[in-house]
Design an enzyme around this catalytic site. Structure first.
Site, PDB file in Angstrom:
ATOM      1  N   GLY A  15     -55.555  -7.813  -7.105  1.00  0.00           N
ATOM      2  CA  GLY A  15     -56.583  -7.732  -6.332  1.00  0.00           C
ATOM      3  C   GLY A  15     -58.025  -8.035  -7.311  1.00  0.00           C
ATOM      4  N   ASP A 107     -50.603  -2.113 -10.915  1.00  0.00           N
ATOM      5  CA  ASP A 107     -48.973  -2.122 -10.713  1.00  0.00           C
ATOM      6  C   ASP A 107     -48.461  -3.225 -10.868  1.00  0.00           C
ATOM      7  OD1 ASP A 107     -49.080  -1.621  -7.865  1.00  0.00           O
ATOM      8  OD2 ASP A 107     -47.847  -0.552  -7.816  1.00  0.00           O
ATOM      9  N   ASP A 134     -54.242   4.218  -7.601  1.00  0.00           N
ATOM     10  CA  ASP A 134     -52.583   4.777  -7.377  1.00  0.00           C
ATOM     11  C   ASP A 134     -51.743   4.390  -8.641  1.00  0.00           C
ATOM     12  OD1 ASP A 134     -52.807   1.798  -6.989  1.00  0.00           O
ATOM     13  OD2 ASP A 134     -51.823   0.868  -5.417  1.00  0.00           O
TER      14      ASP A 134
HETATM   15  O1  F6P Z   1     -55.426  -3.507  -4.465  1.00  0.00           O
HETATM   16  C1  F6P Z   1     -56.140  -2.884  -3.371  1.00  0.00           C
HETATM   17  C2  F6P Z   1     -56.605  -3.621  -2.124  1.00  0.00           C
HETATM   18  O2  F6P Z   1     -57.860  -4.180  -1.742  1.00  0.00           O
HETATM   19  C3  F6P Z   1     -55.863  -2.635  -1.123  1.00  0.00           C
HETATM   20  O3  F6P Z   1     -56.462  -1.577  -1.009  1.00  0.00           O
HETATM   21  C4  F6P Z   1     -55.742  -4.068  -0.028  1.00  0.00           C
HETATM   22  O4  F6P Z   1     -54.603  -3.477   0.828  1.00  0.00           O
HETATM   23  C5  F6P Z   1     -54.750  -4.965  -0.735  1.00  0.00           C
HETATM   24  O5  F6P Z   1     -55.639  -5.300  -2.312  1.00  0.00           O
HETATM   25  C6  F6P Z   1     -55.800  -6.063   0.313  1.00  0.00           C
HETATM   26  O6  F6P Z   1     -55.026  -7.487  -0.034  1.00  0.00           O
HETATM   27  P1  F6P Z   1     -55.607  -8.953  -0.616  1.00  0.00           P
HETATM   28  O7  F6P Z   1     -57.049  -9.070  -0.793  1.00  0.00           O
HETATM   29  O8  F6P Z   1     -55.091  -9.785  -1.112  1.00  0.00           O
HETATM   30  O9  F6P Z   1     -56.157  -8.981   1.053  1.00  0.00           O
END
Ligand code: F6P
Length: 328
Positions: A15, A107, A134
């Site tokens: 992300g 991670d 995290d």
């Molecule tokens: O890890 C970052 C994050 O924004 C999380 O807070 C969230 O759960 C996830 O990515 C959402 O992922 P995507 O953009 O793939 O929907």
């Protein structure tokens, strides 16, 4: 003897988070300073698999420190989870004479990088960047501070309408299965209650607390709910449950969603990205490998990727107590 590093690759993966551009800039400029070449791989691991990269020099990263997102783009590559995918990536890196990779991400990125480095003997250095905060081995990840500020900015606005209409708002924030964003933005925004995955406070306690608030003269309230909260209901069910049990509450829901991932990085995130990435390049040049750089007590430190991946950072539960005191 360790091989002299002449060319470093950099990519962003997972992300996106505000400050990733500042991080790429710091890698590229540090490479230029130490006179090593730098290649930017597009869309994270996918660009490594496809051999999709660009040459970067100090001027390629002008005017990006202030931009959200990542100009190298990002992805969660499924193909890199396969041996064949990683094999293709390794052959492209070898063809391009990349001596070490700097991986900017969370991670999932580090897990992929660790396997890749073991299989193909290409050193990797991780730089923690995710809004979720995290990652073990760093007190702060790049993008977290900006996301917090985005949340409190939004909640301040919600407060205006909540108080004008005497309403209760449930605001869902991101964080995957960690409550860092919820806990800290909840305190910063002056929320009534904060629901996080690390602590199941239970539905009764929530009802009691809301009832107490109303009796104490509060006319509007804000409850911050982490998306990973394990209270057993999603945020809409939660609002419905409260309406059913406390009918005098006019409860509304706002899901902040991906707005939390965008925007100009704060000064904190730009400085963090700059410090971590200069160190990442220096450690790569020093022949170090399979480590992650992190910021611990305002010092840049390195930790083995394996250690960073084994543990989870702990939330400061005293902040829940502070929140309780302050929402009296
Ligand atoms: O890890 C970052 C994050 O924004 C999380 O807070 C969230 O759960 C996830 O990515 C959402 O992922 P995507 O953009 O793939 O929907």
């Amino acid at each position: 003897m360790t091989k002299r590093i002449k060319r470093i690759g950099v990519m962003t993966s997972g992300g996106d988070s505000p400050g990733m551009n500042a991080a790429i800039r710091a890698v590229v400029r540090a490479c230029a300073y130490y006179r090593v070449e730098c290649l930017g791989f597009m869309q994270g691991f996918q660009g490594m698999i496809e051999g999709d990269y660009i040459e970067l020099n100090a001027r390629s990263v002008r005017n990006v420190i202030n931009l959200g997102g990542t100009f190298l783009k990002t992805a969660r590559s499924k193909e890199f989870l396969t041996e064949e995918g990683r094999e293709k990536a390794a052959s492209h890196l070898k063809k391009a004479n990349v001596d070490a990779m700097i991986l900017i991400g969370g991670d999932g990125t580090f897990r992929g990088g660790q396997v890749f480095s073991k299989e193909h003997n290409i050193p990797v250095i991780g730089v923690p960047a995710t809004i979720d905060n995290d990652i073990f081995g760093t007190h702060y990840t790049i993008g977290y501070d900006t996301a917090l500020n985005t949340v409190i900015d939004a909640v301040d606005k919600i407060r205006d309408t909540a108080s004008s209409h005497n309403r209760l708002f449930f605001v869902e924030v991101m964080g995957r299965d960690a409550g860092f964003i919820a806990l800290n933005s909840g305190i910063g925004a002056g929320a009534e209650e904060i629901l996080i995955p690390e602590e199941d406070l239970g539905l009764d306690r929530l009802l009691n607390s809301l009832e107490r608030s109303r009796r104490s003269g509060k006319t509007s309230s804000i409850v911050i709910v982490s998306e990973g909260d394990k209270i057993g209901k999603n945020v809409f069910e939660l609002a419905a449950y409260v309406k059913e049990n406390l009918p005098y509450y006019d409860a509304k829901v706002t899901v902040l969603g991906h707005v939390q991932r965008g925007g100009r990085p704060t000064c904190f995130d730009r400085v963090l990205a700059s410090r971590l990435c200069v160190k990442a390049v220096e450690l790569a040049l020093d022949g170090q490998r399979d480590i992650m750089v992190g910021m611990m007590n305002n010092e840049v430190q390195a930790i083995e990727l394996e250690k960073a991946l084994k543990a989870k950072p702990t939330i400061n539960k005293d902040l829940l107590r502070i929140s309780d005191i302050l929402s009296v």
